[in-house]
Motif scaffolding. Sequence first.
Motif, PDB file in Angstrom:
ATOM      1  N   ALA A 246       0.907  -1.196  -0.210  1.00  0.00           N
ATOM      2  CA  ALA A 246      -0.043   0.066  -0.090  1.00  0.00           C
ATOM      3  C   ALA A 246       0.947   1.064   0.095  1.00  0.00           C
ATOM      4  CB  ALA A 246      -1.061  -0.041   1.281  1.00  0.00           C
ATOM      5  N   ALA A 247       2.346   1.212  -0.075  1.00  0.00           N
ATOM      6  CA  ALA A 247       3.164   2.290  -0.292  1.00  0.00           C
ATOM      7  C   ALA A 247       2.740   3.063  -1.587  1.00  0.00           C
ATOM      8  CB  ALA A 247       4.672   2.194   0.019  1.00  0.00           C
ATOM      9  N   ARG A 248       3.422   4.202  -1.661  1.00  0.00           N
ATOM     10  CA  ARG A 248       3.146   4.512  -3.063  1.00  0.00           C
ATOM     11  C   ARG A 248       4.469   5.264  -3.788  1.00  0.00           C
ATOM     12  NH1 ARG A 248      -1.988   7.601  -3.979  1.00  0.00           N
ATOM     13  NH2 ARG A 248      -3.542   6.791  -2.376  1.00  0.00           N
ATOM     14  N   PRO A 249       5.162   4.488  -4.635  1.00  0.00           N
ATOM     15  CA  PRO A 249       4.440   3.375  -5.377  1.00  0.00           C
ATOM     16  C   PRO A 249       4.748   2.084  -4.480  1.00  0.00           C
ATOM     17  CG  PRO A 249       6.525   3.812  -6.178  1.00  0.00           C
ATOM     18  CD  PRO A 249       6.199   5.044  -5.452  1.00  0.00           C
ATOM     19  N   GLY A 250       3.782   1.146  -4.614  1.00  0.00           N
ATOM     20  CA  GLY A 250       3.831  -0.211  -3.665  1.00  0.00           C
ATOM     21  C   GLY A 250       5.045  -0.924  -4.038  1.00  0.00           C
ATOM     22  N   ILE A 251       5.548  -1.619  -2.788  1.00  0.00           N
ATOM     23  CA  ILE A 251       6.652  -2.299  -2.775  1.00  0.00           C
ATOM     24  C   ILE A 251       6.123  -3.782  -3.259  1.00  0.00           C
ATOM     25  CG2 ILE A 251       8.752  -3.121  -1.878  1.00  0.00           C
ATOM     26  CD1 ILE A 251       8.373  -0.349  -0.016  1.00  0.00           C
ATOM     27  N   LEU A 252       6.664  -4.483  -4.015  1.00  0.00           N
ATOM     28  CA  LEU A 252       6.180  -5.857  -4.389  1.00  0.00           C
ATOM     29  C   LEU A 252       7.327  -6.703  -4.513  1.00  0.00           C
ATOM     30  CD1 LEU A 252       3.951  -7.810  -5.017  1.00  0.00           C
ATOM     31  CD2 LEU A 252       4.036  -7.026  -7.389  1.00  0.00           C
ATOM     32  N   TYR A 253       7.501  -7.586  -3.416  1.00  0.00           N
ATOM     33  CA  TYR A 253       8.546  -8.582  -3.380  1.00  0.00           C
ATOM     34  C   TYR A 253       8.354  -9.762  -3.672  1.00  0.00           C
ATOM     35  CZ  TYR A 253      10.957  -5.313  -0.203  1.00  0.00           C
ATOM     36  OH  TYR A 253      11.748  -4.306   0.416  1.00  0.00           O
ATOM     37  N   ASN A 271      -4.839 -30.475   4.019  1.00  0.00           N
ATOM     38  CA  ASN A 271      -4.974 -31.757   3.996  1.00  0.00           C
ATOM     39  C   ASN A 271      -4.391 -32.452   5.129  1.00  0.00           C
ATOM     40  OD1 ASN A 271      -5.759 -32.174   1.433  1.00  0.00           O
ATOM     41  ND2 ASN A 271      -3.915 -31.994   0.626  1.00  0.00           N
ATOM     42  N   GLY A 272      -4.239 -31.598   6.323  1.00  0.00           N
ATOM     43  CA  GLY A 272      -3.985 -31.756   7.657  1.00  0.00           C
ATOM     44  C   GLY A 272      -2.623 -31.752   8.051  1.00  0.00           C
ATOM     45  N   THR A 273      -1.635 -31.012   7.270  1.00  0.00           N
ATOM     46  CA  THR A 273      -0.111 -30.790   7.823  1.00  0.00           C
ATOM     47  C   THR A 273      -0.087 -29.418   8.480  1.00  0.00           C
ATOM     48  OG1 THR A 273       0.433 -32.096   5.682  1.00  0.00           O
ATOM     49  CG2 THR A 273       2.061 -31.064   6.968  1.00  0.00           C
ATOM     50  N   ASP A 274       0.638 -29.601   9.694  1.00  0.00           N
ATOM     51  CA  ASP A 274       0.909 -28.242  10.346  1.00  0.00           C
ATOM     52  C   ASP A 274       2.005 -27.527   9.732  1.00  0.00           C
ATOM     53  OD1 ASP A 274      -1.151 -28.488  12.342  1.00  0.00           O
ATOM     54  OD2 ASP A 274       0.067 -29.384  13.792  1.00  0.00           O
ATOM     55  N   VAL A 275       1.476 -26.668   8.570  1.00  0.00           N
ATOM     56  CA  VAL A 275       2.670 -25.964   7.969  1.00  0.00           C
ATOM     57  C   VAL A 275       2.019 -24.564   7.646  1.00  0.00           C
ATOM     58  CG1 VAL A 275       2.092 -27.131   5.894  1.00  0.00           C
ATOM     59  CG2 VAL A 275       4.416 -25.986   5.982  1.00  0.00           C
ATOM     60  N   TRP A 276       2.949 -23.618   7.981  1.00  0.00           N
ATOM     61  CA  TRP A 276       2.471 -22.140   7.836  1.00  0.00           C
ATOM     62  C   TRP A 276       3.862 -21.385   7.038  1.00  0.00           C
ATOM     63  CZ3 TRP A 276       1.523 -25.123  11.800  1.00  0.00           C
ATOM     64  CH2 TRP A 276       0.136 -25.208  12.194  1.00  0.00           C
ATOM     65  N   PHE A 277       3.325 -20.563   6.023  1.00  0.00           N
ATOM     66  CA  PHE A 277       4.458 -19.782   5.347  1.00  0.00           C
ATOM     67  C   PHE A 277       4.637 -18.281   5.945  1.00  0.00           C
ATOM     68  CE2 PHE A 277       0.375 -18.497   3.137  1.00  0.00           C
ATOM     69  CZ  PHE A 277       0.325 -17.075   3.012  1.00  0.00           C
ATOM     70  N   THR A 278       5.946 -17.951   5.653  1.00  0.00           N
ATOM     71  CA  THR A 278       6.353 -16.512   5.825  1.00  0.00           C
ATOM     72  C   THR A 278       7.215 -16.152   4.636  1.00  0.00           C
ATOM     73  OG1 THR A 278       7.317 -15.027   7.566  1.00  0.00           O
ATOM     74  CG2 THR A 278       8.461 -16.897   7.368  1.00  0.00           C
ATOM     75  N   ASN A 279       7.455 -14.988   4.561  1.00  0.00           N
ATOM     76  CA  ASN A 279       8.551 -14.433   3.517  1.00  0.00           C
ATOM     77  C   ASN A 279       8.895 -12.907   3.756  1.00  0.00           C
ATOM     78  OD1 ASN A 279       7.170 -12.312   1.373  1.00  0.00           O
ATOM     79  ND2 ASN A 279       8.701 -13.706   0.280  1.00  0.00           N
ATOM     80  N   ASP A 280      10.327 -12.488   3.286  1.00  0.00           N
ATOM     81  CA  ASP A 280      10.961 -11.357   3.919  1.00  0.00           C
ATOM     82  C   ASP A 280      11.174 -10.372   2.596  1.00  0.00           C
ATOM     83  OD1 ASP A 280      11.138 -11.912   6.765  1.00  0.00           O
ATOM     84  OD2 ASP A 280      11.664 -13.836   5.706  1.00  0.00           O
ATOM     85  N   ALA A 281      11.951  -9.563   2.630  1.00  0.00           N
ATOM     86  CA  ALA A 281      12.125  -8.574   1.570  1.00  0.00           C
ATOM     87  C   ALA A 281      12.749  -9.350   0.222  1.00  0.00           C
ATOM     88  CB  ALA A 281      12.977  -7.378   2.166  1.00  0.00           C
ATOM     89  N   GLY A 282      12.252 -10.331  -0.211  1.00  0.00           N
ATOM     90  CA  GLY A 282      12.638 -10.881  -1.466  1.00  0.00           C
ATOM     91  C   GLY A 282      11.446 -11.945  -1.710  1.00  0.00           C
ATOM     92  N   PRO A 283      11.732 -12.879  -2.959  1.00  0.00           N
ATOM     93  CA  PRO A 283      10.701 -13.567  -3.326  1.00  0.00           C
ATOM     94  C   PRO A 283      10.609 -15.103  -2.495  1.00  0.00           C
ATOM     95  CG  PRO A 283      12.699 -13.841  -4.718  1.00  0.00           C
ATOM     96  CD  PRO A 283      13.141 -12.700  -3.755  1.00  0.00           C
ATOM     97  N   HIS A 284      11.817 -15.402  -1.926  1.00  0.00           N
ATOM     98  CA  HIS A 284      11.681 -16.954  -1.174  1.00  0.00           C
ATOM     99  C   HIS A 284      10.528 -17.051  -0.104  1.00  0.00           C
ATOM    100  CE1 HIS A 284      15.576 -16.438  -3.241  1.00  0.00           C
ATOM    101  NE2 HIS A 284      15.778 -15.691  -2.242  1.00  0.00           N
ATOM    102  N   VAL A 285      10.120 -18.320  -0.244  1.00  0.00           N
ATOM    103  CA  VAL A 285       9.144 -18.826   0.802  1.00  0.00           C
ATOM    104  C   VAL A 285       9.747 -19.632   1.689  1.00  0.00           C
ATOM    105  CG1 VAL A 285       7.051 -20.225   0.689  1.00  0.00           C
ATOM    106  CG2 VAL A 285       7.482 -18.849  -1.128  1.00  0.00           C
ATOM    107  N   LYS A 286       9.364 -19.245   2.903  1.00  0.00           N
ATOM    108  CA  LYS A 286       9.603 -20.015   4.000  1.00  0.00           C
ATOM    109  C   LYS A 286       8.675 -20.804   4.926  1.00  0.00           C
ATOM    110  CE  LYS A 286      13.118 -16.665   3.698  1.00  0.00           C
ATOM    111  NZ  LYS A 286      13.092 -15.163   3.536  1.00  0.00           N
TER     112      LYS A 286
END
Length: 324
Positions: A246-253, A271-286
């Motif tokens: 929502a910044a102007r211009p928006g920052i899309l990582y 499907n029942g697995t205990d797993v959650w995502f996070t992500n930082d100032a780049g494209p990678h998924v953790k």
Amino acid sequence: MSRAVAVARSNIALVKYWGTREASLNLPAVGSLSLTLDGLETRTEVRWDDEAHDRFILNGAAMTGTPLARVSAVLDLVRARAGHACRARVESANNFPSAAGLASSASGFAALALAASRAAGLRLGELELSALARRGSGSAARSIYGGFVVMDRGVRNDGVDAVARPLETNLDVRMVVAVCGEGIKSTLSTDGMRHTAETSAYYQSWVTSHPQDLEMARQAVEQGDLQVLGTVMEHSCLKMHAAALAARPGILYWSGATVDGFHLVRALRGNGTDVWFTNDAGPHVKALCRPEDAERVSQALSRVAGVTRVLVCRPGMGAELIEG
Ligand code: PMV
């Protein structure tokens, strides 16, 4: 002239830091909670000498401009504290991609704080090291410690209470890191958070609503409740990115692979697995999950188009002195 070598590991914020309340001391506007990761390491050698300038060699290449200036700023604090005016040769190597959202600044400045202070003959305690590392990068304050770590926002103007500390827990987890393209240039976190604070209509609500997320996550770690921790982690990530978008211009990582990774994590959870995502100032998924599910999560993420490799990380140790 003296030298020291230190190793520090990267950390991933589960409850994010995004925004400063005071720029010159790098005081955070919000606290944060992280997991230090095994295997994503920076090894840094500092040698104080009688050259005319500081030198900073990262992964074999001599750095100039902003990267060198940021290292010199931390060296200045060590010089002031040790009462000498020597210059330093800093040689650092990461065993993972630099500046692409895998938190190389966290491990880098934590290793620098420890190696530079020891080589200068200082024996700083962990809280002092954490405050010193923070001056290089906010997230580095957390990499002084291993495992789950909480970083306090602090209220003092001198920043002595804006430091990290380790959390006690029985919770064992894995962080599955899906690298979504290597060498991608993103907006640096320092610039991204400043731009968000200056221009995003959602920044204030990010700051105001943050303490309750942090408290919920802290309690979840201490009680060993992965479901509560994972839920608040995913929320904190999406809320940080919502403010940045929502910044102007928006920052899309995010890249397409990032979003596909998020959907995959949610499908596994469906499907029942205990797993959650996070992500930082780049494209990678953790993805945060239980140890017994890590291999399956890793294999599923490696099949996402655009994911170039997947690392399964255990909780890692705090910064260590190797020589000196
Ligand atoms: O410590 P910095 O300036 O690299 O900022 C870290 C920002 C995030 O990685 C997105 C969040 C965090 O708390 O690590």
